[in-house]
Design a protein around this motif. Sequence first.
Motif, PDB file in Angstrom:
ATOM      1  N   UNK A   1      51.413  89.902 -22.433  1.00 32.09           N
ATOM      2  CA  UNK A   1      50.892  89.668 -23.779  1.00 32.09           C
ATOM      3  C   UNK A   1      50.690  88.173 -23.985  1.00 32.09           C
ATOM      4  N   UNK A   2      49.653  87.847 -24.671  1.00 32.24           N
ATOM      5  CA  UNK A   2      49.348  86.438 -24.897  1.00 32.24           C
ATOM      6  C   UNK A   2      48.714  86.285 -26.274  1.00 32.24           C
ATOM      7  N   UNK A   3      49.322  85.473 -27.120  1.00 29.12           N
ATOM      8  CA  UNK A   3      48.806  85.251 -28.466  1.00 29.12           C
ATOM      9  C   UNK A   3      47.846  84.070 -28.467  1.00 29.12           C
ATOM     10  N   UNK A   4      46.885  84.127 -29.353  1.00 32.60           N
ATOM     11  CA  UNK A   4      45.955  83.019 -29.532  1.00 32.60           C
ATOM     12  C   UNK A   4      46.423  82.188 -30.714  1.00 32.60           C
ATOM     13  N   UNK A   5      46.490  80.881 -30.529  1.00 33.17           N
ATOM     14  CA  UNK A   5      46.937  79.987 -31.582  1.00 33.17           C
ATOM     15  C   UNK A   5      45.748  79.250 -32.178  1.00 33.17           C
ATOM     16  N   UNK A   6      45.980  78.576 -33.268  1.00 35.25           N
ATOM     17  CA  UNK A   6      44.885  77.964 -34.009  1.00 35.25           C
ATOM     18  C   UNK A   6      44.606  76.530 -33.545  1.00 35.25           C
ATOM     19  N   UNK A  94      56.935  83.417 -36.515  1.00 34.05           N
ATOM     20  CA  UNK A  94      55.859  83.723 -35.565  1.00 34.05           C
ATOM     21  C   UNK A  94      54.529  84.086 -36.232  1.00 34.05           C
ATOM     22  N   UNK A  95      54.521  84.861 -37.336  1.00 33.00           N
ATOM     23  CA  UNK A  95      53.221  85.226 -37.918  1.00 33.00           C
ATOM     24  C   UNK A  95      52.386  84.031 -38.376  1.00 33.00           C
ATOM     25  N   UNK A  96      53.040  82.909 -38.680  1.00 28.37           N
ATOM     26  CA  UNK A  96      52.276  81.711 -39.074  1.00 28.37           C
ATOM     27  C   UNK A  96      52.299  80.663 -37.962  1.00 28.37           C
ATOM     28  N   UNK A  97      52.698  81.075 -36.748  1.00 28.56           N
ATOM     29  CA  UNK A  97      52.697  80.203 -35.560  1.00 28.56           C
ATOM     30  C   UNK A  97      53.487  78.923 -35.782  1.00 28.56           C
ATOM     31  N   UNK A  98      54.659  79.095 -36.394  1.00 30.83           N
ATOM     32  CA  UNK A  98      55.517  77.935 -36.648  1.00 30.83           C
ATOM     33  C   UNK A  98      56.970  78.272 -36.319  1.00 30.83           C
ATOM     34  N   UNK A  99      57.699  77.233 -35.929  1.00 36.39           N
ATOM     35  CA  UNK A  99      59.138  77.339 -35.764  1.00 36.39           C
ATOM     36  C   UNK A  99      59.771  76.045 -36.264  1.00 36.39           C
ATOM     37  N   UNK A 100      61.001  76.162 -36.754  1.00 33.11           N
ATOM     38  CA  UNK A 100      61.804  74.984 -37.070  1.00 33.11           C
ATOM     39  C   UNK A 100      63.130  75.141 -36.346  1.00 33.11           C
ATOM     40  N   UNK A 101      63.533  74.096 -35.642  1.00 33.22           N
ATOM     41  CA  UNK A 101      64.800  74.099 -34.915  1.00 33.22           C
ATOM     42  C   UNK A 101      65.676  72.998 -35.482  1.00 33.22           C
ATOM     43  N   UNK A 185      45.480  76.597 -26.277  1.00 35.93           N
ATOM     44  CA  UNK A 185      45.693  76.183 -24.885  1.00 35.93           C
ATOM     45  C   UNK A 185      47.139  75.788 -24.596  1.00 35.93           C
ATOM     46  N   UNK A 186      48.061  76.294 -25.397  1.00 38.84           N
ATOM     47  CA  UNK A 186      49.494  76.024 -25.233  1.00 38.84           C
ATOM     48  C   UNK A 186      49.853  74.556 -25.419  1.00 38.84           C
ATOM     49  N   UNK A 187      48.953  73.787 -26.010  1.00 37.85           N
ATOM     50  CA  UNK A 187      49.250  72.390 -26.296  1.00 37.85           C
ATOM     51  C   UNK A 187      49.800  72.283 -27.713  1.00 37.85           C
ATOM     52  N   UNK A 188      50.953  72.900 -27.905  1.00 37.95           N
ATOM     53  CA  UNK A 188      51.563  72.985 -29.223  1.00 37.95           C
ATOM     54  C   UNK A 188      52.015  71.599 -29.716  1.00 37.95           C
ATOM     55  N   UNK A 189      52.064  71.454 -31.029  1.00 40.21           N
ATOM     56  CA  UNK A 189      52.606  70.231 -31.625  1.00 40.21           C
ATOM     57  C   UNK A 189      54.107  70.400 -31.839  1.00 40.21           C
ATOM     58  N   UNK A 202      60.994  59.766 -36.143  1.00 38.36           N
ATOM     59  CA  UNK A 202      60.198  60.908 -35.704  1.00 38.36           C
ATOM     60  C   UNK A 202      59.650  60.626 -34.313  1.00 38.36           C
ATOM     61  N   UNK A 203      59.773  61.612 -33.412  1.00 41.28           N
ATOM     62  CA  UNK A 203      59.220  61.488 -32.075  1.00 41.28           C
ATOM     63  C   UNK A 203      58.419  62.742 -31.752  1.00 41.28           C
ATOM     64  N   UNK A 204      57.369  62.554 -30.945  1.00 39.53           N
ATOM     65  CA  UNK A 204      56.547  63.698 -30.510  1.00 39.53           C
ATOM     66  C   UNK A 204      57.010  64.144 -29.146  1.00 39.53           C
ATOM     67  N   UNK A 205      57.174  65.465 -28.981  1.00 38.17           N
ATOM     68  CA  UNK A 205      57.604  66.038 -27.720  1.00 38.17           C
ATOM     69  C   UNK A 205      56.444  66.751 -27.056  1.00 38.17           C
ATOM     70  N   UNK A 206      56.412  66.707 -25.722  1.00 37.66           N
ATOM     71  CA  UNK A 206      55.405  67.483 -25.001  1.00 37.66           C
ATOM     72  C   UNK A 206      55.686  68.970 -25.178  1.00 37.66           C
ATOM     73  N   UNK A 207      54.641  69.806 -25.261  1.00 34.65           N
ATOM     74  CA  UNK A 207      54.851  71.241 -25.428  1.00 34.65           C
ATOM     75  C   UNK A 207      55.363  71.882 -24.138  1.00 34.65           C
TER      76      UNK A 207
END
Length: 207
Positions: A1-6, A94-101, A185-189, A202-207
């Motif tokens: 299974x593979x979801x499409x992201x925005x 998941x339904x809004x393609x977001x997570x908070x950790x 393309x799995x290049x998530x923010x 704030x730091x940016x992490x590679x997906x």
Amino acid sequence: MRARYRAAGLAEADLDEDPIEQFGRWFGQAAESGLHEANAMVLSTADEQGRPSSRTVLLKQYGGDGFVFFTNYGSRKGRELAANPYVSLLFPWHPVARQVIVEGRAERVGRAETTAYFRTRPHGSQLGCWASEQSSTVASRQQLDELYAELAARYPEGEDVPVPPQWGGVRVVPHAVEFWQGRENRLHDRLRYRRTAGGWNVERLCP
């Protein structure tokens, strides 16, 4: 299974300076989207030997001092928190393609705060706190139901139920909060706040 992201993502310029304010913004949007129990979060703990365990709990309060949930202190998570207070919280929206950790240190809230929250719970949920010795073994469902019935007879609707001494709140004081936005393309923010002596970086992490 593979979801499409925005295509639309999350840029540093979009973030609030305070991760709690940013969380509140995303939390409100998740709730408004119709997502079931947006306050559900996966709590991960570890025992004194580093063996992990996870379960879903419900966020009941949040603010500048942290994220609060309630539990039986004698449960597995309660025992592990007593042995090792460092935890992780995951909000899987998941339904809004977001997570908070959230990564942080857990501490018990005061009894006054626990009592105030307990009084807002439905009567049946108050009784349930007494009926269930969370994470302990029980002989049968019937035994659990019989204990609940005994408590319901002892404390009928409209009568105050005392707060169980082994039950209360836990506050997770964050030292890092990551906001994950699904992208094409799995290049998530992935933007992570880290607490420093001077505030939050704030730091940016590679997906």
